[in-house]
Design a protein around this motif. Structure first.
Motif, PDB file in Angstrom:
ATOM      1  N   VAL A 144      -3.482   5.887  -0.080  1.00 53.80           N
ATOM      2  CA  VAL A 144      -3.947   6.476  -1.337  1.00 53.80           C
ATOM      3  C   VAL A 144      -4.046   5.429  -2.439  1.00 53.80           C
ATOM      4  O   VAL A 144      -4.786   5.618  -3.402  1.00 53.80           O
ATOM      5  CB  VAL A 144      -3.054   7.649  -1.800  1.00 53.80           C
ATOM      6  CG1 VAL A 144      -3.150   8.811  -0.828  1.00 53.80           C
ATOM      7  CG2 VAL A 144      -1.615   7.229  -1.986  1.00 53.80           C
ATOM      8  N   GLU A 147      -7.697   5.039  -3.715  1.00 54.14           N
ATOM      9  CA  GLU A 147      -8.821   5.303  -2.822  1.00 54.14           C
ATOM     10  C   GLU A 147      -9.855   6.212  -3.477  1.00 54.14           C
ATOM     11  O   GLU A 147     -11.024   6.173  -3.129  1.00 54.14           O
ATOM     12  CB  GLU A 147      -8.331   5.917  -1.508  1.00 54.14           C
ATOM     13  CG  GLU A 147      -7.485   4.963  -0.664  1.00 54.14           C
ATOM     14  CD  GLU A 147      -8.234   3.716  -0.239  1.00 54.14           C
ATOM     15  OE1 GLU A 147      -9.362   3.824   0.282  1.00 54.14           O
ATOM     16  OE2 GLU A 147      -7.685   2.614  -0.431  1.00 54.14           O
ATOM     17  N   ASP A 148      -9.427   7.032  -4.447  1.00 57.63           N
ATOM     18  CA  ASP A 148     -10.367   7.937  -5.115  1.00 57.63           C
ATOM     19  C   ASP A 148     -11.104   7.270  -6.278  1.00 57.63           C
ATOM     20  O   ASP A 148     -11.834   7.917  -7.009  1.00 57.63           O
ATOM     21  CB  ASP A 148      -9.656   9.204  -5.598  1.00 57.63           C
ATOM     22  CG  ASP A 148      -8.612   8.957  -6.687  1.00 57.63           C
ATOM     23  OD1 ASP A 148      -8.538   7.828  -7.224  1.00 57.63           O
ATOM     24  OD2 ASP A 148      -7.871   9.909  -7.009  1.00 57.63           O
ATOM     25  N   THR A 203      -3.295   0.893  -3.480  1.00 61.44           N
ATOM     26  CA  THR A 203      -2.831  -0.462  -3.192  1.00 61.44           C
ATOM     27  C   THR A 203      -2.375  -1.087  -4.502  1.00 61.44           C
ATOM     28  O   THR A 203      -3.075  -1.013  -5.506  1.00 61.44           O
ATOM     29  CB  THR A 203      -3.956  -1.313  -2.572  1.00 61.44           C
ATOM     30  OG1 THR A 203      -4.404  -0.667  -1.364  1.00 61.44           O
ATOM     31  CG2 THR A 203      -3.467  -2.712  -2.223  1.00 61.44           C
ATOM     32  N   ASP A 243      -2.518   8.494   5.295  1.00 66.05           N
ATOM     33  CA  ASP A 243      -3.740   8.004   4.654  1.00 66.05           C
ATOM     34  C   ASP A 243      -3.380   7.136   3.458  1.00 66.05           C
ATOM     35  O   ASP A 243      -2.541   7.518   2.635  1.00 66.05           O
ATOM     36  CB  ASP A 243      -4.604   9.172   4.166  1.00 66.05           C
ATOM     37  CG  ASP A 243      -5.025  10.091   5.303  1.00 66.05           C
ATOM     38  OD1 ASP A 243      -5.346   9.573   6.389  1.00 66.05           O
ATOM     39  OD2 ASP A 243      -5.016  11.316   5.097  1.00 66.05           O
ATOM     40  N   GLU A 279      -5.045   0.140  -7.300  1.00 71.08           N
ATOM     41  CA  GLU A 279      -6.378   0.649  -6.953  1.00 71.08           C
ATOM     42  C   GLU A 279      -6.191   1.859  -6.048  1.00 71.08           C
ATOM     43  O   GLU A 279      -5.566   1.762  -4.991  1.00 71.08           O
ATOM     44  CB  GLU A 279      -7.181  -0.423  -6.206  1.00 71.08           C
ATOM     45  CG  GLU A 279      -7.445  -1.658  -7.030  1.00 71.08           C
ATOM     46  CD  GLU A 279      -8.029  -2.791  -6.200  1.00 71.08           C
ATOM     47  OE1 GLU A 279      -8.108  -2.674  -4.952  1.00 71.08           O
ATOM     48  OE2 GLU A 279      -8.394  -3.803  -6.809  1.00 71.08           O
ATOM     49  N   GLU A 325       0.870   5.222   1.095  1.00 70.38           N
ATOM     50  CA  GLU A 325       0.216   6.221   1.927  1.00 70.38           C
ATOM     51  C   GLU A 325       0.785   7.593   1.591  1.00 70.38           C
ATOM     52  O   GLU A 325       1.917   7.702   1.126  1.00 70.38           O
ATOM     53  CB  GLU A 325       0.473   5.928   3.409  1.00 70.38           C
ATOM     54  CG  GLU A 325      -0.061   4.600   3.879  1.00 70.38           C
ATOM     55  CD  GLU A 325       0.312   4.296   5.321  1.00 70.38           C
ATOM     56  OE1 GLU A 325       1.096   5.057   5.938  1.00 70.38           O
ATOM     57  OE2 GLU A 325      -0.179   3.275   5.846  1.00 70.38           O
ATOM     58  N   LYS A 381       0.842  -1.188   0.000  1.00 73.05           N
ATOM     59  CA  LYS A 381       0.000   0.000   0.000  1.00 73.05           C
ATOM     60  C   LYS A 381       0.880   1.241   0.000  1.00 73.05           C
ATOM     61  O   LYS A 381       2.004   1.226   0.494  1.00 73.05           O
ATOM     62  CB  LYS A 381      -0.972   0.002   1.169  1.00 73.05           C
ATOM     63  CG  LYS A 381      -0.349   0.041   2.532  1.00 73.05           C
ATOM     64  CD  LYS A 381      -1.413   0.002   3.606  1.00 73.05           C
ATOM     65  CE  LYS A 381      -0.765   0.010   4.987  1.00 73.05           C
ATOM     66  NZ  LYS A 381      -1.752   0.104   6.045  1.00 73.05           N
TER      67      LYS A 381
END
Length: 161
Positions: free
Chosen positions: A74, A94-95, A76, A72, A92, A67, A65
């Motif tokens: 962002v 997060e948005d 993966t 946070d 992938e 961050e 991942k």
């Protein structure tokens, strides 16, 4: 813009500068020690954290991942499950955005695409430096994020060798 990345130097505790094609120090990959999982910080030339890269634990398939500096998640990065003819990785965000990574990952000749459009290319062919590869980032694409993804792919592929 093209960047030069030395491969397989991304071990926990290792630090390495990613340089621009002109030889300028652009990003520092800072391997963190004394962690239970692989963790790297990607810092810009001024020392600001651009991304934190962590190996995910307890997953069915290898994943890492990314961050932001605030911690946070962002993105993966993981290997796709069903790829019969060649390796593919999937990013992938997060948005909701997604990137596809495909090509010869072991030999470092692959592309990164978003919605069918190439946004980055990784290749050994541009540089004569042994154990290095280049990362060419399209205009308007965040170089730090692409380089963080390249570090993830390098780490995931090396774990599967």
């Amino acid at each position: 813009m093209k960047y030069v990345v030395r491969e397989r130097l991304f071990a926990v505790g290792d630090d390495y500068w990613i340089e621009s094609e002109d030889g300028e120090k652009a990003f520092l990959v800072d391997g963190k020690v004394l962690r239970l999982r692989d963790t790297f910080e990607l810092k810009d030339a001024a020392g600001q954290v651009v991304a934190v890269i962590k190996e995910k634990v307890l997953t069915v398939r290898d994943a890492m991942k990314i961050e932001n500096a605030e911690g946070d998640v962002v993105a993966t990065v993981r290997k796709k499950l069903f790829t019969p003819f060649r390796d593919k990785y999937h990013v992938e965000f997060e948005d909701g955005r997604e990137w596809e990574i495909h090509g010869d990952l072991i030999d470092k000749n692959f592309t990164v695409e978003q919605d069918g459009h190439e946004i980055a290319e990784v290749s050994r062919k541009w540089f004569t430096i042994r154990d290095a590869y280049g990362v060419k980032v399209a205009d308007g694409v965040e170089a730090g994020l692409v380089l963080a993804v390249a570090v993830c792919v390098d780490q995931l592929v090396s774990h599967n060798d």
